[in-house]
Design an enzyme around this catalytic site. Structure first.
Site, PDB file in Angstrom:
ATOM      1  N   GLY A  53      34.517  42.833  45.254  1.00  0.00           N
ATOM      2  CA  GLY A  53      34.412  41.835  44.191  1.00  0.00           C
ATOM      3  C   GLY A  53      33.489  40.680  44.538  1.00  0.00           C
ATOM      4  N   ILE A  55      34.135  37.561  45.398  1.00  0.00           N
ATOM      5  CA  ILE A  55      34.512  36.896  46.658  1.00  0.00           C
ATOM      6  C   ILE A  55      34.491  37.919  47.790  1.00  0.00           C
ATOM      7  CG2 ILE A  55      36.372  35.705  47.912  1.00  0.00           C
ATOM      8  CD1 ILE A  55      37.342  34.705  45.116  1.00  0.00           C
ATOM      9  N   GLY A  56      34.984  39.126  47.487  1.00  0.00           N
ATOM     10  CA  GLY A  56      35.166  40.147  48.526  1.00  0.00           C
ATOM     11  C   GLY A  56      33.895  40.529  49.266  1.00  0.00           C
ATOM     12  N   ASP A  76      39.098  48.550  47.921  1.00  0.00           N
ATOM     13  CA  ASP A  76      39.008  48.127  46.525  1.00  0.00           C
ATOM     14  C   ASP A  76      39.222  49.351  45.644  1.00  0.00           C
ATOM     15  OD1 ASP A  76      38.538  46.525  44.209  1.00  0.00           O
ATOM     16  OD2 ASP A  76      37.119  45.297  45.343  1.00  0.00           O
ATOM     17  N   ARG A 129      44.232  28.878  34.560  1.00  0.00           N
ATOM     18  CA  ARG A 129      44.776  29.678  35.664  1.00  0.00           C
ATOM     19  C   ARG A 129      45.984  30.489  35.182  1.00  0.00           C
ATOM     20  NH1 ARG A 129      42.275  28.479  40.552  1.00  0.00           N
ATOM     21  NH2 ARG A 129      41.061  26.571  40.476  1.00  0.00           N
ATOM     22  N   ASN A 136      46.534  39.269  37.454  1.00  0.00           N
ATOM     23  CA  ASN A 136      46.521  39.158  38.913  1.00  0.00           C
ATOM     24  C   ASN A 136      47.904  39.303  39.541  1.00  0.00           C
ATOM     25  OD1 ASN A 136      43.809  38.874  38.666  1.00  0.00           O
ATOM     26  ND2 ASN A 136      43.689  36.763  39.324  1.00  0.00           N
ATOM     27  N   ASP A 192      39.780  23.799  48.730  1.00  0.00           N
ATOM     28  CA  ASP A 192      40.024  22.402  48.330  1.00  0.00           C
ATOM     29  C   ASP A 192      39.656  21.450  49.475  1.00  0.00           C
ATOM     30  OD1 ASP A 192      41.061  23.335  45.891  1.00  0.00           O
ATOM     31  OD2 ASP A 192      43.048  23.597  46.786  1.00  0.00           O
ATOM     32  N   HIS A 219      47.119  24.592  44.508  1.00  0.00           N
ATOM     33  CA  HIS A 219      45.724  25.039  44.451  1.00  0.00           C
ATOM     34  C   HIS A 219      45.263  25.176  42.995  1.00  0.00           C
ATOM     35  CE1 HIS A 219      42.031  26.837  45.812  1.00  0.00           C
ATOM     36  NE2 HIS A 219      42.297  28.015  45.258  1.00  0.00           N
ATOM     37  N   MET A 270      34.108  30.033  48.074  1.00  0.00           N
ATOM     38  CA  MET A 270      35.456  30.549  48.339  1.00  0.00           C
ATOM     39  C   MET A 270      35.431  31.512  49.518  1.00  0.00           C
ATOM     40  SD  MET A 270      38.680  30.534  47.524  1.00  0.00           S
ATOM     41  CE  MET A 270      39.200  30.956  49.187  1.00  0.00           C
TER      42      MET A 270
END
Length: 355
Positions: A53, A55-56, A76, A129, A136, A192, A219, A270
């Site tokens: 992905g 981020i992955g 994945d 979110r 998710n 953060d 978060h 991230m």
């Protein structure tokens, strides 16, 4: 004619690149379990769940560069063979193996020391979110059931949003399986902290690597509470600076989502933050002293079951959770706001499993 040794070398290389297939495996000269790159680095075994992905992929790239990693498993439900082949060409010590689809999840998890989970869909413009939650939550549940079965003693770094709800989901799955160790389940809030260090450094006019801002709470939005009164090096901010910095740190994710104009969310920063945190966990596993980072963990710092705060990382995971320390009036008000929203998010995660 190829020599037997040449055939073995070819089998060894192809075993790293291609997801396991039992029929092929039986016929190959070397079974997958026996395959190790010659001269592989000593270190830890790390699995990334959601490795193909946004981020992955950068996360996998950066973990392949980490000298503490000896084996890197990339899992994945799509595209893992390509990512694995690409990253496996890097001349670093870690041996990379790819795993594709849920039928290979257990193979991906066996024997791992650290699991990093960026799996899930990213936030899109206009999406809260909470909107992420239903998709998710199911993904995290499935992955954590695999972890409970295959590597219950591994340290888990959970990135999948919303972290305020997915960490309680993971905890409930592990409790059901009888494998829950609160020290080893860590929600990754490092982004953060990374943002806070960067934005504060801009205001102070210093190198961000010299700045350390504790960020507590959760978060998402107002649950993100930077403790600007505890910044190192010690400094003071005007009321306007405090308001500006707090708001920008809380809205950092939205800033990126809007700047990418529908093309994604914070993936590169991230991945960087996740690797920074994973490296701290690996140094803790190695036995290095004084490794302290903020994470969303099971704690008694507040009346809530989970809270992001400073934790000392060691061989057992988050071995010591630190109190918040003295807060100023602005932070005390922020803490009450954070706790109110956090309580709802935590309960949402718990209810998802217990319903």
């Amino acid at each position: 004619m190829q020599s037997a040794e040449a055939k073995q070398r070819i089998a060894r290389i192809s075993a790293h690149l291609h997801p396991s297939n039992h029929q092929l495996e039986e016929k190959s000269i070397l079974k997958r379990a026996e395959c190790r790159a010659k001269g592989g680095a000593p270190g830890f075994k790390v699995a990334i769940l959601g490795a193909a992905g946004g981020i992955g992929q950068p996360l996998s790239l950066l973990m392949k560069m980490n000298p503490l990693v000896s084996v890197l498993h990339l899992y994945d439900v799509v595209n893992t063979p390509g990512v694995t082949a690409d990253i496996s060409h890097m001349d670093t010590g870690a041996v990379v193996k790819g795993f594709l689809g849920q039928q290979q999840l257990e193979n991906a998890l066996m024997g791992m020391d650290l699991i990093i989970i960026p799996a899930g869909i990213p936030r899109k413009p206009g999406m809260t979110r909470d909107d992420l939650f239903n998709i998710n939550a199911g993904i995290v549940k499935t992955l954590c059931e695999g972890i409970a079965k295959c590597c219950p003693n591994a340290i888990v770094n959970l990135i999948s949003n919303p972290v305020n709800s997915t960490v309680p989901i993971a905890a409930e799955v592990f409790k059901k399986a009888g494998t829950y160790d609160p020290k080893k389940l860590l929600g990754v809030t490092m982004l953060d902290v990374v943002r806070a260090n960067t934005f504060v450094a801009e205001v102070l006019g210093v190198d961000p690597r010299e700045v350390d801002v504790p960020v507590v709470g959760g978060h998402a939005g107002v649950t993100i509470l930077p403790l600007l009164s505890q910044v190192k090096p010690p400094c003071s901010f005007t009321a306007e600076e405090t308001e500006y910095l707090t708001k920008r740190i809380q809205d950092g994710g939205t800033e990126v989502v809007q700047a990418k104009a529908g093309a994604g969310s914070a993936t590169l920063s991230m991945a960087y933050a996740a690797v920074k945190f994973a490296d701290a966990c690996l140094r803790g596993l190695k036995g290095d002293a004084g490794i302290v980072e903020c994470a969303f963990v099971s704690s008694q710092v507040t009346e809530l079951p989970f809270f992001a705060c400073k934790a000392r990382l060691g061989r057992a995971g988050a071995e010591e959770i630190y109190q918040l320390g003295p807060l100023n009036e602005y932070e005390r008000v922020g803490l009450e706001k954070a706790k109110k929203e956090l309580a709802e998010s935590i309960q949402k995660g718990i209810s998802f499993i217990r319903k």
